[in-house]
Design an enzyme around this catalytic site. Structure first.
Site, mmCIF file in Angstrom:
data_model
loop_
_atom_site.group_PDB
_atom_site.id
_atom_site.type_symbol
_atom_site.label_atom_id
_atom_site.label_comp_id
_atom_site.label_asym_id
_atom_site.label_seq_id
_atom_site.Cartn_x
_atom_site.Cartn_y
_atom_site.Cartn_z
ATOM 1 N N TYR A 314 1.027 -1.060 -0.012
ATOM 2 C CA TYR A 314 -0.140 0.193 0.219
ATOM 3 C C TYR A 314 0.947 1.247 -0.017
ATOM 4 O O TYR A 314 1.856 1.406 0.691
ATOM 5 C CB TYR A 314 -0.891 -0.128 1.176
ATOM 6 C CG TYR A 314 -2.023 1.131 1.342
ATOM 7 C CD1 TYR A 314 -2.278 1.940 0.344
ATOM 8 C CD2 TYR A 314 -2.295 1.512 2.630
ATOM 9 C CE1 TYR A 314 -3.105 2.965 0.621
ATOM 10 C CE2 TYR A 314 -3.390 2.600 2.891
ATOM 11 C CZ TYR A 314 -3.629 3.231 1.716
ATOM 12 O OH TYR A 314 -4.470 4.497 2.040
ATOM 13 N N CYS A 315 0.656 2.087 -1.038
ATOM 14 C CA CYS A 315 1.086 3.378 -0.964
ATOM 15 C C CYS A 315 2.658 3.112 -1.035
ATOM 16 O O CYS A 315 3.322 2.376 -1.943
ATOM 17 C CB CYS A 315 0.958 4.304 0.269
ATOM 18 S SG CYS A 315 1.616 5.974 0.195
ATOM 19 N N LEU A 316 3.608 3.874 -0.054
ATOM 20 C CA LEU A 316 4.895 3.749 -0.016
ATOM 21 C C LEU A 316 5.249 2.157 -0.050
ATOM 22 O O LEU A 316 6.352 1.643 -0.653
ATOM 23 C CB LEU A 316 5.545 4.569 0.668
ATOM 24 C CG LEU A 316 7.233 4.515 0.888
ATOM 25 C CD1 LEU A 316 7.710 4.848 -0.439
ATOM 26 C CD2 LEU A 316 7.647 5.541 2.055
#
Length: 583
Positions: A314-316
């Site tokens: 998720y995300c980074l």
């Protein structure tokens, strides 16, 4: 005899320290915004506009036409209260939704503001010769200045606020001042915002039962207890971003992705990141890969045997997972069954408005700010995100809480958002330079263990999620994974933003998504063409992902043990562990 050019200057160390300290002071004063970049941007725009008489004539004509439109509207409005406005707010602008804004004279103020806003957009864009980054910065700065003087923020120009003051006899202003003092006092004491105490970690949120089965200096790995007699043999590993606490995916029981996954018959593992301090300043991107994603994969492989792993980032965390997966593919490591990326970028040439804060000058200032402490504080990072969504996160809050005296009720997502983390100096500097600024990952220049990796080596099935209103990872940027990997890809575009679009449990009212598959080695569609061909659906993208996981999983078997003491992975203590509670 010439001086040896390799001789060390005795002032080098002192000069570097003074430069670091001076830049850090500037960064603190400007909240990380580079004055040099701002001056360059405005100068670039102003000078090119000054030598563009034709553009000046166009803008002057546009300004005259807008005043004429405003005058025409005022004349028509005087004779017909139901006359159509000269201009409508943008779809995402909800500031003037209240019917009171359509009453005179407030409707004229709104029309004047919107026409002015439209004119400034024309004035700050499309000037030939202006650097694209500078143009974006000037246009963004102009929007911020206009938002400050919007009618909604002025008592004398806001009929909704005036009505509230009359109804409460002015009490709302007193309540607002009390809210402001309370928030300032909490901020000065380093306390969480009011209401967060209703969501204790490990009780109300991050409460899915499980055990920490592995711990090192960077992560705790949580294995969640099964809730069914049989599970798919392929476990699921969740790699969250360390820019946030992991329990964004394990909020309250009714909207926890972790709990939902366990209920679908999967053995679920999640990484909980250590909240770094000054001593962790040298943790870099490779440390997060080795001690984070790869250490977790090693542990899961030991606990679950030879089963392949469904990895979710998720995300980074998704960017890190893509790096780890590409390195595994390069090295012939076949332990992954699939890769799921949620609002995660792998190509950074068009990072959206977050790119406004990323250039050489901005990064130099940011690095010096981190240099003094060894990390980037969550408040500094959060400030940048608030500026990107100033209407929603700054001005609407000032209006609602400090002028109208109404506290927005705290919920689990808001409490999580207030539970900030830090970013170590080395990692954050590398991330911004190698990925955002230089785009090394997409260009095949990113190295792991001294050798370049390529996302073209990724051929595991992929499930990719973008969100419609994402200011952190714009969906069109997320979509570019299609151009980097030949793998089969199911791409989903869901309603909502970077956080709320992902926390989208089945039954969540108003949720929708669009989906389209690309077969392995299939043709690549650009984002716009993808959007025209994608199939729309009502409901949560979680169910679409669940169906996709089943298609890529084996028949259920008895669940694996909680940890594996004989292989060095004992169940250490109950979830959510200790790292998630670090401040």
């Amino acid at each position: 005899m010439s001086i040896d050019e390799h001789q060390t200057d005795p002032l080098d160390g002192l000069a570097e320290t003074l430069d670091h300290a001076a830049a850090a002071m500037v960064a603190q004063a400007t909240h990380g915004l580079s004055p040099a970049t701002l001056v360059q941007a405005w100068s670039d725009w102003a000078l090119h506009l000054a030598i563009s008489p034709g553009r000046q004539l166009q803008l002057a004509t546009k300004l005259g036409r807008k005043y004429m439109r405003l005058a025409d509207y005022a004349a028509r409005r005087a004779g017909d209260p139901d006359t159509l406005p000269a201009i409508e707010p943008l779809p995402q602008d909800r500031r003037f939704d209240d019917p009171a804004w359509r009453e005179q004279p407030y409707d004229l103020l709104v029309q004047a503001f919107l026409l002015t806003q439209q004119w400034w957009h024309a004035a700050t864009t499309g000037i030939k010769g202006v650097d694209r980054h500078h143009e974006d910065m000037v246009a963004f700065a102009a929007r911020q200045i206009l938002d400050i003087v919007a009618p909604t923020n002025i008592i004398a120009a806001n009929p909704v606020l005036q009505k509230r003051i009359v109804e409460t006899g002015g009490r709302c202003l007193i309540d607002g001042i009390e809210h402001l003092f309370e928030d300032m006092s909490r901020l000065a004491r380093g306390e969480s915002p009011a209401g967060v105490e209703a969501f204790p970690v490990g009780e109300t949120v991050a409460a899915t039962p499980g055990k920490v089965v592995y711990r090192n200096e960077l992560i705790e790995l949580i294995q969640y207890e099964p809730t069914s007699g049989m599970v798919h043999p392929e476990p699921v590993l969740i790699v969250p971003a360390w820019i946030m606490k992991y329990y964004i995916l394990d909020l309250s029981p009714d909207n926890s992705l972790v709990r939902w996954l366990v209920g679908q018959g999967y053995t679920v593992f999640a990484i909980s990141w250590h909240n770094p301090g000054s001593a962790d300043r040298n943790l870099d991107m490779d440390a997060y890969r080795r001690l984070g994603a790869m250490a977790a994969i090693d542990a899961i492989h030991a606990i679950c045997g030879d089963a392949h792993i469904h990895a979710l980032g998720y995300c980074l965390g998704g960017t890190l997972l893509s790096i780890a997966a590409a390195a595994m593919a390069r090295d012939g490591d076949d332990r992954l069954a699939s890769v799921t990326l949620l609002a995660a970028q792998t190509e950074f040439s068009e990072p959206g408005e977050l790119g406004l804060f990323i250039d050489e000058s901005q990064l130099n200032l940011l690095e010096n700010m981190m240099w003094s402490r060894g990390y980037l504080d969550s408040s500094q990072m959060g400030g940048a995100f608030e500026i990107l969504r100033s209407n929603d996160l700054v001005w609407s809050r000032i209006l609602t809480e400090y002028l109208m005296g109404e506290r927005a009720p705290m919920n689990d997502l808001m409490a999580w958002n207030a539970d900030g983390t830090r970013m170590p100096y080395a990692m954050h500097s590398q991330y911004l330079r190698r990925l955002f600024l230089d785009d090394d990952l997409a260009e095949g220049k990113y190295k792991v263990d001294g050798r370049a990796i390529s996302l073209s080596a990724l051929r595991k099935p992929m499930f990719i999620v973008g969100t419609e209103r994402d200011h952190v990872a714009p969906w069109k940027s997320v979509h570019k994974i299609h151009m980097l990997s030949p793998a089969s890809i199911r791409f989903v575009l869901t309603s909502g933003g970077h956080n709320a679009g992902i926390v989208s449990e089945p039954g969540h009212r108003g949720r929708r998504y669009s989906v389209l598959d690309r077969v392995e080695d299939g043709p690549v569609l650009d984002a716009e063409e993808w959007l025209t061909r994608a199939e729309p659906h009502e409901g949560s993208w979680w169910t679409a992902w669940g169906e996709w996981l089943v298609d890529h999983s084996s028949e259920p078997v008895p669940p694996p043990p909680m940890g594996s003491p004989d292989k060095g992975y004992p169940a250490l203590y109950p979830a959510p562990g200790h790292y998630v509670k670090e401040r």
